[in-house]
Design a protein around this motif. Structure first.
Motif, PDB file in Angstrom:
ATOM      1  N   PRO A   1       0.804  -1.226   0.000  1.00 30.55           N
ATOM      2  CA  PRO A   1       0.000   0.000   0.000  1.00 30.55           C
ATOM      3  C   PRO A   1       0.837   1.276   0.000  1.00 30.55           C
ATOM      4  CG  PRO A   1      -0.943  -1.612   1.501  1.00 30.55           C
ATOM      5  CD  PRO A   1       0.383  -2.150   1.087  1.00 30.55           C
TER       6      PRO A   1
ATOM      7  N   VAL B   1       2.374   1.707  -3.474  1.00 33.09           N
ATOM      8  CA  VAL B   1       1.343   2.128  -4.418  1.00 33.09           C
ATOM      9  C   VAL B   1       1.063   3.617  -4.252  1.00 33.09           C
ATOM     10  CG1 VAL B   1      -1.101   1.924  -5.014  1.00 33.09           C
ATOM     11  CG2 VAL B   1       0.266  -0.138  -4.639  1.00 33.09           C
ATOM     12  N   ALA B   2       0.926   4.065  -3.013  1.00 31.30           N
ATOM     13  CA  ALA B   2       0.661   5.480  -2.756  1.00 31.30           C
ATOM     14  C   ALA B   2       1.806   6.352  -3.247  1.00 31.30           C
ATOM     15  CB  ALA B   2       0.430   5.700  -1.262  1.00 31.30           C
TER      16      ALA B   2
ATOM     17  N   ARG C   1      -7.495   8.004  -6.366  1.00 34.04           N
ATOM     18  CA  ARG C   1      -7.774   6.978  -5.358  1.00 34.04           C
ATOM     19  C   ARG C   1      -7.939   5.628  -6.039  1.00 34.04           C
ATOM     20  NH1 ARG C   1     -13.264   5.684  -4.993  1.00 34.04           N
ATOM     21  NH2 ARG C   1     -14.638   7.017  -6.254  1.00 34.04           N
ATOM     22  N   PHE C   2      -7.757   4.575  -5.267  1.00 37.50           N
ATOM     23  CA  PHE C   2      -7.900   3.212  -5.774  1.00 37.50           C
ATOM     24  C   PHE C   2      -9.151   2.611  -5.139  1.00 37.50           C
ATOM     25  CE2 PHE C   2      -3.619   4.204  -6.722  1.00 37.50           C
ATOM     26  CZ  PHE C   2      -3.183   3.352  -7.717  1.00 37.50           C
ATOM     27  N   SER C   3      -9.940   1.927  -5.949  1.00 36.81           N
ATOM     28  CA  SER C   3     -11.139   1.285  -5.410  1.00 36.81           C
ATOM     29  C   SER C   3     -10.731   0.183  -4.443  1.00 36.81           C
ATOM     30  CB  SER C   3     -11.961   0.679  -6.547  1.00 36.81           C
ATOM     31  OG  SER C   3     -11.308  -0.476  -7.078  1.00 36.81           O
ATOM     32  N   PRO C   4     -11.606  -0.192  -3.505  1.00 39.06           N
ATOM     33  CA  PRO C   4     -11.277  -1.273  -2.571  1.00 39.06           C
ATOM     34  C   PRO C   4     -10.885  -2.569  -3.295  1.00 39.06           C
ATOM     35  CG  PRO C   4     -13.220  -0.101  -1.822  1.00 39.06           C
ATOM     36  CD  PRO C   4     -12.917   0.424  -3.193  1.00 39.06           C
TER      37      PRO C   4
ATOM     38  N   GLU D   1      -7.341  -2.153  -4.593  1.00 37.38           N
ATOM     39  CA  GLU D   1      -6.381  -2.248  -3.494  1.00 37.38           C
ATOM     40  C   GLU D   1      -6.162  -3.698  -3.076  1.00 37.38           C
ATOM     41  OE1 GLU D   1      -8.065   0.225  -0.484  1.00 37.38           O
ATOM     42  OE2 GLU D   1      -7.183   2.074  -1.285  1.00 37.38           O
ATOM     43  N   SER D   2      -7.245  -4.460  -2.999  1.00 38.52           N
ATOM     44  CA  SER D   2      -7.126  -5.873  -2.626  1.00 38.52           C
ATOM     45  C   SER D   2      -6.347  -6.655  -3.670  1.00 38.52           C
ATOM     46  CB  SER D   2      -8.514  -6.484  -2.441  1.00 38.52           C
ATOM     47  OG  SER D   2      -9.202  -5.877  -1.368  1.00 38.52           O
TER      48      SER D   2
ATOM     49  N   LEU E   1      -4.056  -5.572  -5.688  1.00 38.10           N
ATOM     50  CA  LEU E   1      -2.645  -5.210  -5.640  1.00 38.10           C
ATOM     51  C   LEU E   1      -1.930  -5.920  -4.497  1.00 38.10           C
ATOM     52  CD1 LEU E   1      -2.999  -1.377  -6.342  1.00 38.10           C
ATOM     53  CD2 LEU E   1      -1.884  -3.043  -7.839  1.00 38.10           C
ATOM     54  N   VAL E   2      -2.586  -6.028  -3.347  1.00 42.53           N
ATOM     55  CA  VAL E   2      -1.963  -6.673  -2.197  1.00 42.53           C
ATOM     56  C   VAL E   2      -1.885  -8.186  -2.383  1.00 42.53           C
ATOM     57  CG1 VAL E   2      -2.219  -7.146   0.274  1.00 42.53           C
ATOM     58  CG2 VAL E   2      -2.635  -4.837  -0.600  1.00 42.53           C
TER      59      VAL E   2
END
Length: 220
Positions: free
Chosen positions: A152, A155-156, A172-175, A178-179, A181-182
């Motif tokens: 995270p 990414v930021a 911004r990244f959608s939830p 974000e999931s 990417l992780v």
């Protein structure tokens, strides 16, 4: 020591920046230099030392005097150069091609590799004496898949870098993005993550990166 793309050069630059050394940071990719030129590139040459050497030139060791010399892909260095590098590290001086005069060098040497050098030693592809000379303070950089908590923040960071380059407002990244990417394994490590974020910002709409904007290579 670490896989390709784990940020070995970034760590080397950070070590240099906090070292207090006044000289420059000089990065050399040993795998990108031809075997016929790497000798002259590292140690320098005098005029007439070989065909095409019309004038004397300092090598990378001299260029990094007082600073840090970063040798990337050290495992790709040809065997004859390994002998010369070992001699430089032992004697702290270089001799240019075509010269007999040794020149003292004051550099911090940081070497990087994405291969297991000890296995290369056992296979006869890397000198054991050079391995031990280099193996003073090894730093292992785990692959990104083994430190998902860093994703995270990375990414930021890259989103902010490329948002500014693309003259974009806040992104911004959608939830779901974000999931994804992780959870992704990142075979290309940080370098791949940077490229994915860059591409996602280019194709995203309305300042929001959706999961479909992520160009992730299917694995498994």
């Amino acid at each position: 020591i670490g896989e390709t793309g784990t940020g070995k050069e970034l760590v080397a630059r950070h070590i240099h920046e906090v070292s207090g050394r006044s000289g420059p940071f000089v990065a050399v990719n040993c795998g990108a230099l031809s075997e016929s030129l790497i000798d002259a590139e590292l140690f320098g040459h005098e005029a007439g030392a070989y065909t095409g050497a019309t004038h004397a030139r300092a090598g990378w060791f001299e260029a990094a005097r007082g600073g840090t010399l970063f040798l990337d892909e050290i495992g790709d260095m040809p065997a004859p150069l390994q002998v010369k590098l070992l001699r430089v590290l032992q004697e702290r001086q270089v001799v240019r091609l075509g010269s007999r005069v040794p020149l003292p060098v004051d550099v911090r040497l940081i070497a990087a590799t994405n291969v297991d050098l000890w296995r290369a030693v056992q296979a006869g592809r890397f000198r054991s004496d050079l391995f031990y000379r280099l193996h003073v303070a090894p730093i292992t950089l785990p692959p990104l898949r083994e430190r998902r908590g860093d994703i995270p923040s990375l990414v930021a960071h890259f989103a902010d870098v490329y948002r500014k380059k693309l003259s974009m407002d806040e992104v911004r990244f959608s939830p779901q993005a974000e999931s994804a990417l992780v959870e992704y394994d990142w075979p290309g490590n940080i370098r791949e993550l940077e490229n994915v974020v860059h591409y996602a910002l280019i194709v995203s709409r309305d300042g929001c990166v959706a999961v479909d904007d992520l160009r992730l290579i299917a694995t498994g």
